[in-house]
Design a protein around this motif. Structure first.
Motif, PDB file in Angstrom:
ATOM      1  N   THR A 179       0.833  -1.201   0.000  1.00  0.00           N
ATOM      2  CA  THR A 179       0.000   0.000   0.000  1.00  0.00           C
ATOM      3  C   THR A 179       0.870   1.255   0.000  1.00  0.00           C
ATOM      4  OG1 THR A 179      -1.732  -1.181   1.209  1.00  0.00           O
ATOM      5  CG2 THR A 179      -1.856   1.219   1.208  1.00  0.00           C
ATOM      6  N   VAL A 180       0.421   2.224  -0.765  1.00  0.00           N
ATOM      7  CA  VAL A 180       1.050   3.540  -0.807  1.00  0.00           C
ATOM      8  C   VAL A 180       0.093   4.529  -0.140  1.00  0.00           C
ATOM      9  CG1 VAL A 180       2.010   5.335  -2.288  1.00  0.00           C
ATOM     10  CG2 VAL A 180       2.147   2.931  -2.984  1.00  0.00           C
ATOM     11  N   TYR A 181       0.646   5.420   0.656  1.00  0.00           N
ATOM     12  CA  TYR A 181      -0.170   6.385   1.384  1.00  0.00           C
ATOM     13  C   TYR A 181       0.189   7.819   1.004  1.00  0.00           C
ATOM     14  CZ  TYR A 181      -1.087   2.365   4.389  1.00  0.00           C
ATOM     15  OH  TYR A 181      -1.453   1.132   4.860  1.00  0.00           O
ATOM     16  N   LEU A 182      -0.778   8.693   1.168  1.00  0.00           N
ATOM     17  CA  LEU A 182      -0.531  10.125   1.060  1.00  0.00           C
ATOM     18  C   LEU A 182      -1.247  10.782   2.233  1.00  0.00           C
ATOM     19  CD1 LEU A 182       0.812  12.353  -0.672  1.00  0.00           C
ATOM     20  CD2 LEU A 182      -1.440  12.721  -1.718  1.00  0.00           C
ATOM     21  N   GLN A 183      -0.466  11.188   3.224  1.00  0.00           N
ATOM     22  CA  GLN A 183      -1.003  11.913   4.370  1.00  0.00           C
ATOM     23  C   GLN A 183      -1.051  13.388   4.018  1.00  0.00           C
ATOM     24  OE1 GLN A 183      -2.135  10.796   7.480  1.00  0.00           O
ATOM     25  NE2 GLN A 183      -2.767  12.926   7.730  1.00  0.00           N
ATOM     26  N   MET A 184      -2.243  13.957   4.092  1.00  0.00           N
ATOM     27  CA  MET A 184      -2.436  15.353   3.702  1.00  0.00           C
ATOM     28  C   MET A 184      -2.887  16.156   4.912  1.00  0.00           C
ATOM     29  SD  MET A 184      -4.269  14.799  -0.001  1.00  0.00           S
ATOM     30  CE  MET A 184      -5.804  14.230   0.723  1.00  0.00           C
ATOM     31  N   ASN A 185      -2.077  17.108   5.337  1.00  0.00           N
ATOM     32  CA  ASN A 185      -2.384  17.963   6.480  1.00  0.00           C
ATOM     33  C   ASN A 185      -2.540  19.414   6.024  1.00  0.00           C
ATOM     34  OD1 ASN A 185      -2.071  15.701   8.175  1.00  0.00           O
ATOM     35  ND2 ASN A 185       0.119  16.117   8.427  1.00  0.00           N
ATOM     36  N   SER A 186      -3.116  20.219   6.881  1.00  0.00           N
ATOM     37  CA  SER A 186      -3.303  21.651   6.598  1.00  0.00           C
ATOM     38  C   SER A 186      -3.916  21.856   5.215  1.00  0.00           C
ATOM     39  CB  SER A 186      -1.957  22.384   6.702  1.00  0.00           C
ATOM     40  OG  SER A 186      -1.393  22.219   7.972  1.00  0.00           O
ATOM     41  N   LEU A 187      -4.963  21.131   4.945  1.00  0.00           N
ATOM     42  CA  LEU A 187      -5.564  21.168   3.607  1.00  0.00           C
ATOM     43  C   LEU A 187      -6.161  22.536   3.301  1.00  0.00           C
ATOM     44  CD1 LEU A 187      -7.069  17.604   3.582  1.00  0.00           C
ATOM     45  CD2 LEU A 187      -5.551  18.523   1.828  1.00  0.00           C
ATOM     46  N   LYS A 188      -6.058  22.898   2.030  1.00  0.00           N
ATOM     47  CA  LYS A 188      -6.553  24.188   1.542  1.00  0.00           C
ATOM     48  C   LYS A 188      -7.610  23.941   0.461  1.00  0.00           C
ATOM     49  CE  LYS A 188      -1.878  26.088   2.019  1.00  0.00           C
ATOM     50  NZ  LYS A 188      -0.757  26.764   1.307  1.00  0.00           N
ATOM     51  N   PRO A 189      -8.480  24.896   0.220  1.00  0.00           N
ATOM     52  CA  PRO A 189      -9.484  24.731  -0.849  1.00  0.00           C
ATOM     53  C   PRO A 189      -8.842  24.405  -2.202  1.00  0.00           C
ATOM     54  CG  PRO A 189     -10.088  26.567   0.544  1.00  0.00           C
ATOM     55  CD  PRO A 189      -8.732  26.121   1.004  1.00  0.00           C
ATOM     56  N   GLU A 190      -7.659  24.944  -2.457  1.00  0.00           N
ATOM     57  CA  GLU A 190      -6.990  24.674  -3.730  1.00  0.00           C
ATOM     58  C   GLU A 190      -6.437  23.254  -3.838  1.00  0.00           C
ATOM     59  OE1 GLU A 190      -6.437  27.243  -1.631  1.00  0.00           O
ATOM     60  OE2 GLU A 190      -4.293  27.775  -1.582  1.00  0.00           O
TER      61      GLU A 190
END
Length: 118
Positions: free
Chosen positions: A78-89
């Motif tokens: 499995t490959v992961y992408l942890q996304m923090n501090s997300l923005k509308p863009e």
């Protein structure tokens, strides 16, 4: 055959976090460059992050550097992408990609929608 199945997308408020997963089957990570791409409405697909080797440090697009973290769990395929501090863009469909080294073989998952909105 090679299969990539993304999950983990959804609706999140600005400043929130999501973790995307890409379950891989039919190949060995060591022979492939693994990447995350995204495509927003009306825009071209863009590279978000990539790992050229399982033990290498990921490369990130400037727009996500410091906020997103890509990782590979070899045992879980499995490959992961942890996304923090997300923005509308950051709103886009996110795709997992596997490209076999030194060949033209290129595989895509079906994509998972990420929407950042209040």
């Amino acid at each position: 055959q090679v299969q990539l199945v993304e999950s983990g997308g959804g609706l999140v408020q600005p400043g929130g976090s999501l973790r995307l997963s890409c379950a891989a089957s039919g190949f060995t990570f060591g022979n492939y460059i693994m990447s995350w791409y995204r495509q927003a409405p009306g825009k071209e697909r863009e590279l978000v992050a990539a790992i050229t080797r399982v033990t290498s440090v990921p490369n990130y697009a400037d727009s996500v550097q410091g906020r997103f973290t890509m990782s590979i769990d070899n045992a879980a395929n499995t490959v992961y992408l942890q996304m923090n501090s997300l923005k509308p863009e950051d709103t886009a469909v996110y795709y997992c990609n596997a490209r076999r080294r030194a060949t033209s073989l290129n595989y895509w998952g079906q994509g998972t929608q990420v929407t950042v909105s209040s």
